[in-house]
Scaffold this motif. Structure first.
Motif: not given
Ligand code: TXA
Ligand code: MG
Length: 315
Positions: A168-174, A185-189, A260-270, A282-288
């Motif tokens: 559901n989230i698509g990127v690794e944990s904070t 140490l690592r940003p996440g949702a 974007f987060a949810r589909t990021l890795y699928t899009q890179l693979r595709q 296109v980079l996301a606006p910073p924050g969140g």
């Protein structure tokens, strides 16, 4: 060959009890799991991933009581666990004596997380012991967010894949260190803003290779070169230029950041499946959650940058 997928948690329990390794769904990405106390199975996880053995693994728990047997909770850690677990937050704590050194790469700290996925929570509960689970990809590659991604990456090297659908989230944990200070140490949702609000204090964001080993500059990398830009307009310009030079190019641009987060890795693979030479993102606006997206994109682009300087594109 029949696909090694199942939706039956009891099959996964059985494989893990017999020293096997199982890919498990979580809300972030799929993990490659072994019982944390089973040294042989944990070492197999390192081997299958081609991961250096001194890169510590996250220990996944199904209850706060269990977590407290494995890590020393500070006041802040307790507040964050109570507020965000189960969920995409990993706490880096001082380890207790239960925690084997093969899990922590010899360190005196342990990373703990309670994933928010009904199948995996019941798996850990039925086993009665925690699971280590790094992302279920080969070292340095794009993390998997579906059971099929895991099969594509690891094939027969994994005993079973517990299919819990798309993450559901698509990127690794904070990852948040709560030892003497609280540091991301690592940003996440779970964002800096979420953490600061819960603790009523400001926290620093120091994601980088020095603190959490395995977080190198280049990571999450597709085969195609990744080029980062700040706007859709720049993306179209870059894509036009590169296409003109004969490269096959695709553009990654998703203004809805959760999507974007949810589909990021699928899009890179595709992009790789479609044999693109270059991905212009296109980079996301910073924050969140934009910080997590940009962190992963920057790492995916890291070796591209040095190649671009030398004018080389990988074929
Ligand atoms: O969302 C996630 O966290 C996923 C899912 C499967 O839970 N797991 C995951 O694991 O991303 P992995 O192994 O790909 O990333 C774990 C990160 C590594 O960068 C590692 O260095 C850091 O956590 N880590 C784990 N234990 C640590 C420790 N004791 N000290 C410092 N860093 C640690
Ligand atoms: Mg990983």
């Amino acid at each position: 060959m029949e696909k090694p997928f199942t939706r039956d948690v009891s099959l996964a329990v059985n494989v893990l009890r017999h020293n096997g390794i199982v890919a498990i769904p979580t809300e972030t990405v799929y993990g490659l799991a072994a019982c944390a106390l089973d040294e042989q199975a944990v070492l197999r996880v390192f081997d299958v991933k081609n991961r250096p053995r001194d890169h510590p693994l996250i220990v996944h728990v199904s209850s706060l009581d269990q977590a407290r047997q494995w890590g020393v909770f500070t006041k802040e850690a307790m507040l964050l666990a109570q507020r965000f677990w189960p969920g995409p937050l990993t706490l880096l704590l001082k380890k207790t004596s239960i925690v084997p050194l093969w899990v922590t790469g010899g360190r005196e700290t342990v990373a703990l997380r309670m994933p928010d996925h009904v199948m995996t929570l019941s798996l850990i509960e039925d086993l009665g012991e925690p699971l280590v689970a790094p992302s279920a990809n080969r070292f340095g590659q794009v993390s998997p967010t579906t059971a099929q991604h895991v099969l594509d990456d690891l094939g027969e090297d994994v005993d079973l894949i517990l299919d819990g659908g798309s993450c559901n989230i698509g990127v690794e944990s904070t990852i948040v260190e709560c030892i003497s200070d609280v540091q991301i140490l690592r940003p996440g949702a779970i964002t800096k803003e979420h953490i600061e609000e819960e603790l009523s204090a400001s926290v620093s964001n120091i994601s980088g290779p020095s603190r959490a080993p395995g977080m190198m500059k280049s990571h999450y990398a597709p085969q195609a070169k990744v080029v980062l830009v700040a706007s859709r307009k720049q993306a179209d310009e870059q894509a036009g230029l590169l296409s003109g030079e004969g490269f096959k190019v695709c553009v990654l641009d998703e203004p809805d950041l959760v999507q974007f987060a949810r589909t990021l890795y699928t899009q890179l693979r595709q992009a790789d499946i479609d044999h693109n030479d270059v991905i212009v993102a296109v980079l996301a606006p910073p924050g969140g959650i934009g910080d997590a997206i940009n962190d992963r994109l920057t790492k995916a682009a890291a070796d591209s940058a040095s190649d671009r300087e030398t004018g080389l594109f990988k074929q």
